[in-house]
Scaffold this motif. Structure first.
Motif, PDB file in Angstrom:
ATOM      1  N   GLN A 139      -9.221 -13.232   3.967  1.00 55.27           N
ATOM      2  CA  GLN A 139      -9.367 -12.784   5.355  1.00 55.27           C
ATOM      3  C   GLN A 139      -8.056 -12.928   6.119  1.00 55.27           C
ATOM      4  OE1 GLN A 139     -12.657 -14.839   7.122  1.00 55.27           O
ATOM      5  NE2 GLN A 139     -14.173 -13.853   5.791  1.00 55.27           N
ATOM      6  N   LEU A 140      -7.332 -14.016   5.896  1.00 55.05           N
ATOM      7  CA  LEU A 140      -6.031 -14.193   6.559  1.00 55.05           C
ATOM      8  C   LEU A 140      -5.040 -13.113   6.125  1.00 55.05           C
ATOM      9  CD1 LEU A 140      -5.477 -18.055   6.561  1.00 55.05           C
ATOM     10  CD2 LEU A 140      -5.702 -16.561   8.543  1.00 55.05           C
ATOM     11  N   ASP A 141      -5.056 -12.790   4.847  1.00 55.67           N
ATOM     12  CA  ASP A 141      -4.167 -11.728   4.366  1.00 55.67           C
ATOM     13  C   ASP A 141      -4.486 -10.394   5.038  1.00 55.67           C
ATOM     14  OD1 ASP A 141      -2.775 -13.445   2.737  1.00 55.67           O
ATOM     15  OD2 ASP A 141      -3.945 -12.954   0.924  1.00 55.67           O
ATOM     16  N   ARG A 142      -5.780 -10.094   5.202  1.00 52.59           N
ATOM     17  CA  ARG A 142      -6.162  -8.849   5.877  1.00 52.59           C
ATOM     18  C   ARG A 142      -5.737  -8.861   7.349  1.00 52.59           C
ATOM     19  NH1 ARG A 142     -12.130  -8.683   4.799  1.00 52.59           N
ATOM     20  NH2 ARG A 142     -11.914 -10.243   3.203  1.00 52.59           N
ATOM     21  N   ILE A 143      -5.879  -9.984   7.992  1.00 52.96           N
ATOM     22  CA  ILE A 143      -5.467 -10.095   9.402  1.00 52.96           C
ATOM     23  C   ILE A 143      -3.953  -9.910   9.517  1.00 52.96           C
ATOM     24  CG2 ILE A 143      -5.253 -11.690  11.347  1.00 52.96           C
ATOM     25  CD1 ILE A 143      -8.007 -12.812  10.502  1.00 52.96           C
ATOM     26  N   ARG A 144      -3.205 -10.535   8.613  1.00 50.77           N
ATOM     27  CA  ARG A 144      -1.740 -10.382   8.632  1.00 50.77           C
ATOM     28  C   ARG A 144      -1.350  -8.928   8.412  1.00 50.77           C
ATOM     29  NH1 ARG A 144      -1.066 -15.463   5.035  1.00 50.77           N
ATOM     30  NH2 ARG A 144      -0.909 -17.092   6.612  1.00 50.77           N
ATOM     31  N   ALA A 145      -2.031  -8.255   7.499  1.00 49.13           N
ATOM     32  CA  ALA A 145      -1.726  -6.843   7.234  1.00 49.13           C
ATOM     33  C   ALA A 145      -1.979  -6.000   8.477  1.00 49.13           C
ATOM     34  CB  ALA A 145      -2.562  -6.335   6.057  1.00 49.13           C
ATOM     35  N   ARG A 146      -3.066  -6.252   9.179  1.00 50.74           N
ATOM     36  CA  ARG A 146      -3.338  -5.524  10.421  1.00 50.74           C
ATOM     37  C   ARG A 146      -2.278  -5.805  11.478  1.00 50.74           C
ATOM     38  NH1 ARG A 146      -9.803  -6.276  11.414  1.00 50.74           N
ATOM     39  NH2 ARG A 146     -10.486  -5.017   9.637  1.00 50.74           N
ATOM     40  N   MET A 147      -1.883  -7.064  11.585  1.00 55.13           N
ATOM     41  CA  MET A 147      -0.844  -7.426  12.563  1.00 55.13           C
ATOM     42  C   MET A 147       0.468  -6.722  12.218  1.00 55.13           C
ATOM     43  SD  MET A 147      -2.216  -9.376  14.843  1.00 55.13           S
ATOM     44  CE  MET A 147      -0.856 -10.172  15.630  1.00 55.13           C
ATOM     45  N   ASP A 148       0.789  -6.672  10.926  1.00 53.58           N
ATOM     46  CA  ASP A 148       2.015  -5.979  10.506  1.00 53.58           C
ATOM     47  C   ASP A 148       1.943  -4.491  10.842  1.00 53.58           C
ATOM     48  OD1 ASP A 148       3.059  -8.347   9.563  1.00 53.58           O
ATOM     49  OD2 ASP A 148       2.521  -7.960   7.454  1.00 53.58           O
TER      50      ASP A 148
END
Length: 82
Positions: A64-73
């Motif tokens: 989930q953190l990886d997905r959130i980081r990808a969205r932020m990027d």
């Protein structure tokens, strides 16, 4: 002289009474120690269950953190709207 003769048995009786009182006091603490050990065992069991749950959930949280980081990027890469 008579008091000197009785001093030995008096001291012996006094020491035996102190020993008996100490033994009784120690015997009274055994149930409290057993209760404390049971509570510690229950706490450790609860911690073990909690840590098992956390260990199972960590991979999902990392995903989930990886997905959130990808969205932020993605948001950072978008050109600003004018």
């Amino acid at each position: 002289m008579f008091s000197a003769v009785l001093a030995g048995p008096r001291v012996t009786v006094h020491l035996i009474r102190r020993l008996f009182a100490s033994v009784l006091e120690a015997a009274e603490t055994i149930p409290r120690i057993a209760t404390a050990l049971d509570e510690a065992r229950a706490t450790l069991h609860h911690l073990e269950r909690l840590l098992s749950y956390v260990a199972e959930e960590l991979p999902e949280l990392a995903d989930q953190l990886d997905r959130i980081r990808a969205r932020m990027d993605q948001w950072e890469e978008r050109p600003p709207r004018t």
